[in-house]
Design a protein around this motif. Sequence first.
Motif, PDB file in Angstrom:
ATOM      1  N   ALA A 150       0.777  -1.245   0.026  1.00 37.82           N
ATOM      2  CA  ALA A 150       0.033   0.066   0.113  1.00 37.82           C
ATOM      3  C   ALA A 150       0.952   1.172   0.052  1.00 37.82           C
ATOM      4  CB  ALA A 150      -0.881  -0.017   1.341  1.00 37.82           C
ATOM      5  N   ILE A 151       0.497   2.375  -0.601  1.00 39.04           N
ATOM      6  CA  ILE A 151       1.035   3.638  -0.531  1.00 39.04           C
ATOM      7  C   ILE A 151       0.073   4.530  -0.193  1.00 39.04           C
ATOM      8  CG2 ILE A 151       2.809   3.259  -2.319  1.00 39.04           C
ATOM      9  CD1 ILE A 151       1.053   4.610  -4.252  1.00 39.04           C
ATOM     10  N   ARG A 152       0.573   5.696   0.522  1.00 40.36           N
ATOM     11  CA  ARG A 152      -0.319   6.797   0.991  1.00 40.36           C
ATOM     12  C   ARG A 152       0.021   7.880  -0.112  1.00 40.36           C
ATOM     13  NH1 ARG A 152      -1.105  10.197   6.929  1.00 40.36           N
ATOM     14  NH2 ARG A 152      -2.681  11.515   5.687  1.00 40.36           N
ATOM     15  N   VAL A 153      -1.086   8.649  -0.621  1.00 43.29           N
ATOM     16  CA  VAL A 153      -0.709   9.808  -1.454  1.00 43.29           C
ATOM     17  C   VAL A 153      -1.360  11.092  -0.704  1.00 43.29           C
ATOM     18  CG1 VAL A 153      -0.950  10.570  -3.835  1.00 43.29           C
ATOM     19  CG2 VAL A 153      -0.293   8.256  -3.302  1.00 43.29           C
ATOM     20  N   TYR A 154      -0.728  12.017  -0.531  1.00 42.80           N
ATOM     21  CA  TYR A 154      -1.221  12.925   0.216  1.00 42.80           C
ATOM     22  C   TYR A 154      -1.935  14.331  -0.689  1.00 42.80           C
ATOM     23  CZ  TYR A 154       1.833  11.601   4.093  1.00 42.80           C
ATOM     24  OH  TYR A 154       2.257  10.713   4.909  1.00 42.80           O
ATOM     25  N   HIS A 155      -1.811  14.426  -1.951  1.00 44.73           N
ATOM     26  CA  HIS A 155      -2.383  15.398  -2.778  1.00 44.73           C
ATOM     27  C   HIS A 155      -2.518  14.684  -4.180  1.00 44.73           C
ATOM     28  CE1 HIS A 155      -0.878  18.141   0.245  1.00 44.73           C
ATOM     29  NE2 HIS A 155      -2.170  18.435   0.146  1.00 44.73           N
ATOM     30  N   VAL A 156      -3.681  14.741  -5.086  1.00 44.58           N
ATOM     31  CA  VAL A 156      -4.008  14.287  -6.050  1.00 44.58           C
ATOM     32  C   VAL A 156      -4.486  15.478  -7.115  1.00 44.58           C
ATOM     33  CG1 VAL A 156      -3.816  12.170  -5.712  1.00 44.58           C
ATOM     34  CG2 VAL A 156      -5.915  13.140  -5.720  1.00 44.58           C
ATOM     35  N   ASP A 157      -4.489  15.662  -8.315  1.00 44.68           N
ATOM     36  CA  ASP A 157      -5.268  16.511  -9.072  1.00 44.68           C
ATOM     37  C   ASP A 157      -6.339  15.588  -9.790  1.00 44.68           C
ATOM     38  OD1 ASP A 157      -6.207  18.366 -10.850  1.00 44.68           O
ATOM     39  OD2 ASP A 157      -4.512  18.470 -12.149  1.00 44.68           O
ATOM     40  N   PRO A 158      -7.422  15.788  -9.166  1.00 44.99           N
ATOM     41  CA  PRO A 158      -8.690  14.838  -9.878  1.00 44.99           C
ATOM     42  C   PRO A 158      -9.017  15.020 -11.374  1.00 44.99           C
ATOM     43  CG  PRO A 158      -9.767  16.608  -8.604  1.00 44.99           C
ATOM     44  CD  PRO A 158      -7.863  16.820  -8.454  1.00 44.99           C
ATOM     45  N   LYS A 159      -8.360  16.105 -11.796  1.00 39.74           N
ATOM     46  CA  LYS A 159      -8.625  16.539 -13.388  1.00 39.74           C
ATOM     47  C   LYS A 159      -7.423  15.624 -14.060  1.00 39.74           C
ATOM     48  CE  LYS A 159     -10.850  20.988 -12.802  1.00 39.74           C
ATOM     49  NZ  LYS A 159     -10.857  20.791 -11.499  1.00 39.74           N
ATOM     50  N   SER A 160      -6.467  15.305 -13.593  1.00 39.67           N
ATOM     51  CA  SER A 160      -5.599  14.423 -14.446  1.00 39.67           C
ATOM     52  C   SER A 160      -5.747  13.064 -14.632  1.00 39.67           C
ATOM     53  CB  SER A 160      -4.042  14.506 -13.577  1.00 39.67           C
ATOM     54  OG  SER A 160      -3.538  15.788 -13.510  1.00 39.67           O
ATOM     55  N   ASP A 161      -4.921  12.447 -15.351  1.00 39.91           N
ATOM     56  CA  ASP A 161      -5.188  11.001 -15.775  1.00 39.91           C
ATOM     57  C   ASP A 161      -4.195  10.071 -14.907  1.00 39.91           C
ATOM     58  OD1 ASP A 161      -5.649   8.585 -17.238  1.00 39.91           O
ATOM     59  OD2 ASP A 161      -4.803   9.086 -19.209  1.00 39.91           O
ATOM     60  N   HIS A 162      -4.957   9.382 -14.333  1.00 38.78           N
ATOM     61  CA  HIS A 162      -4.446   8.236 -13.262  1.00 38.78           C
ATOM     62  C   HIS A 162      -4.310   7.071 -13.600  1.00 38.78           C
ATOM     63  CE1 HIS A 162      -5.633  11.913 -11.109  1.00 38.78           C
ATOM     64  NE2 HIS A 162      -4.616  11.977 -10.315  1.00 38.78           N
ATOM     65  N   ASP A 163      -4.840   6.561 -14.788  1.00 34.86           N
ATOM     66  CA  ASP A 163      -5.101   5.239 -15.018  1.00 34.86           C
ATOM     67  C   ASP A 163      -3.879   4.462 -15.126  1.00 34.86           C
ATOM     68  OD1 ASP A 163      -7.849   5.883 -15.425  1.00 34.86           O
ATOM     69  OD2 ASP A 163      -7.838   5.672 -17.565  1.00 34.86           O
ATOM     70  N   LYS A 164      -2.727   4.794 -15.792  1.00 39.23           N
ATOM     71  CA  LYS A 164      -1.814   3.957 -16.057  1.00 39.23           C
ATOM     72  C   LYS A 164      -0.982   3.873 -14.560  1.00 39.23           C
ATOM     73  CE  LYS A 164      -0.710   5.333 -20.849  1.00 39.23           C
ATOM     74  NZ  LYS A 164       0.095   5.992 -21.940  1.00 39.23           N
ATOM     75  N   CYS A 165      -0.915   4.821 -13.899  1.00 37.83           N
ATOM     76  CA  CYS A 165      -0.103   4.809 -12.672  1.00 37.83           C
ATOM     77  C   CYS A 165      -0.976   3.817 -11.749  1.00 37.83           C
ATOM     78  CB  CYS A 165       0.199   6.117 -11.892  1.00 37.83           C
ATOM     79  SG  CYS A 165       1.554   6.903 -12.410  1.00 37.83           S
ATOM     80  N   MET A 166      -2.273   4.062 -11.643  1.00 35.04           N
ATOM     81  CA  MET A 166      -3.062   3.109 -10.767  1.00 35.04           C
ATOM     82  C   MET A 166      -2.802   1.655 -11.351  1.00 35.04           C
ATOM     83  SD  MET A 166      -4.082   4.912  -8.326  1.00 35.04           S
ATOM     84  CE  MET A 166      -5.521   3.997  -7.507  1.00 35.04           C
ATOM     85  N   SER A 167      -2.914   1.418 -12.670  1.00 36.06           N
ATOM     86  CA  SER A 167      -2.749  -0.062 -13.187  1.00 36.06           C
ATOM     87  C   SER A 167      -1.368  -0.381 -12.664  1.00 36.06           C
ATOM     88  CB  SER A 167      -2.874  -0.042 -14.549  1.00 36.06           C
ATOM     89  OG  SER A 167      -4.301   0.270 -14.793  1.00 36.06           O
ATOM     90  N   VAL A 168      -0.221   0.391 -12.889  1.00 34.91           N
ATOM     91  CA  VAL A 168       0.936  -0.036 -12.504  1.00 34.91           C
ATOM     92  C   VAL A 168       0.971  -0.559 -10.883  1.00 34.91           C
ATOM     93  CG1 VAL A 168       3.272   0.697 -11.972  1.00 34.91           C
ATOM     94  CG2 VAL A 168       2.244   1.083 -14.304  1.00 34.91           C
ATOM     95  N   PHE A 169       0.551   0.000 -10.064  1.00 37.00           N
ATOM     96  CA  PHE A 169       0.560  -0.233  -8.595  1.00 37.00           C
ATOM     97  C   PHE A 169      -0.498  -1.387  -8.459  1.00 37.00           C
ATOM     98  CE2 PHE A 169       2.182   4.037  -8.032  1.00 37.00           C
ATOM     99  CZ  PHE A 169       3.260   3.703  -7.225  1.00 37.00           C
ATOM    100  N   ASP A 170      -1.733  -1.380  -9.081  1.00 32.71           N
ATOM    101  CA  ASP A 170      -2.477  -2.786  -9.107  1.00 32.71           C
ATOM    102  C   ASP A 170      -1.438  -3.885  -9.489  1.00 32.71           C
ATOM    103  OD1 ASP A 170      -4.325  -4.696 -10.165  1.00 32.71           O
ATOM    104  OD2 ASP A 170      -5.722  -3.161  -9.297  1.00 32.71           O
TER     105      ASP A 170
END
Length: 424
Positions: A73-93
Motif C-alpha cells: 500500500a502507499i499513501r498519497v497526500y495530494h492528487v489532481d482530480p483532473k489528471s489521468d491516473h489510469d496508468k499509474c493506478m494500473s501499474v501499482f495494481d
Amino acid sequence: MKVSTCLSAALLSAAAAKALDTVSAVGNKFFTSNGTQFFIKGVAYQLTEDDPLVDAEQCARDAALMKTLGTNAIRVYHVDPKSDHDKCMSVFDAAGIYTLIDLDTFDTYILPKTPYWNETQFARYAEVMDTFHKYNNVLGFFVGNEIIAQADHSLAAPYIKASARDLKAYRDAKGYRPIPIGYSAADIAELRPMLQDYLTCGGNSSEIVDFFGLNSYQWCDPSAYEQSGYINLQKQAKDFPVPIFFSETGCNQPGPRIFDDQVAVFGDKMVNDWSGSIIYEWIEEANEYGLISYGPKPDATATGADIKGGFSRAGTPTPVSPDFENLKAQWAKATPTGVASANYKADSVSTRACPASTEGGWLVDGNVALPTFGGGPVRPSATGSASGTAASPSSTNNPAPANREIAGMSAGLVGVMLFFTFWL
C-alpha cells in the motif's frame, strides 16, 4: 538498478491484467473481497506536491522496487482530480499495491483554529472521490491529516466528523462501492485518546469514520514495546470499533532505523487490534526519512521540475542503506494470517462513549450536534487552555480558502443528493 528496470517494464506491460480484490472495513478489520484479512505494509509516497500518480514510467520504477520491499500500500497526500491516473493506478495494481488517498487539496483543508465545512470543500473532496472510486486498488480515503495538534484545535473535531459523514453519504448516494473513509491523526497524548473515541462514538454508523489512522513517532530505535509507549497505544486500541493503523511511523532518531516496531505491530501484542502501518517516507528529503533516493544530491545551483528542496524527485530509485534493507527484513518476517471474514463477528468490538471535555485538554463536551447544511456552526464546550506540541514530518498548515462559509452538509442522503443536483 537492473532488477528494478526489468520489473518496471513488466509492470507497465501488465497494466491490463486482472485487478486486485477490493478491500472493505468490517468491524475493526480490513478484508479483501475474497474474505482474507488485510494488513497494511505501506509507505508514504509524495514525490511531487500536486500529484505523484501521473507519470506512469516513474510509478513503474517505484512500484517495482516497492514490490521487492514487501509493500502492499502507499499513501498519497495530494492528487489532481483532473489528471489521468489510469496508468499509474494500473501499474501499482499490477504490483499488488493499494492506495490510500487524501481527499483534501491545498486550499480546502479544515482549519484547526477557524474550522468550517462548506460547499467548496465538499465539492472538491467529492471530485477526488469521483476520480478514484473506479480503481479496485483504492483502499481508502482520508478526510484530513493532523488537523488537531493542540488543545484549542480540538474544536475542529465536529467538522472532521461532519466531513466524513457527508462524504460517506455522497459515496453511497452515487452507488460507489463502500470505500472506507477515515482520518489521520497526530499522536498527541492529551488529545488522541479522546479524538479516536469521538470520531467513532454516537451509535450512528453513518456519522463515524470507517477507520482511524495514527501518525506516531514514539518508537525510536533502539526501543521496546513498553519503553516506546506502544503498550499504551495498544491499551487504547483494544477492541476499537473500526480498523486502526499507523498512517505514518518510522522515527529516524538517533538512526539508523531498525524498524523493530514492526515486530510489535504485526506480532501477538498488537495484531488482533491493529491493521498495519505506513512508513514515512519513500523519497529522501532534507528530513532524512527517505527509504530511497534518486541518485546523488544535485548541485546547489541545479533547477528543474524534478528537483525540489535540493533533492531529485524522479529517476531510478536507489535504496537508502541500511534503512531499506532493515525494513525489508522486518516485513519479510511479518506474516500475520488474521481471521477469515466468514469467521469474524463484528459485534465483538466495543462502541466508544463520546468523551467529556477536560480542563486544558479536550474541549468538545460529549456527543455535540454536528454542523449541518443550512444550519449554524456547532457550539462545543470550550473550557481549558491550549497546549502546544511538535507535529510529524508531514504536518501542513494552509491558509483559509476565500469562499462563503456554510457550516456543513446534510447528514441525510436526500440532502446530499439535492445539493449535488443543484451544484452539477
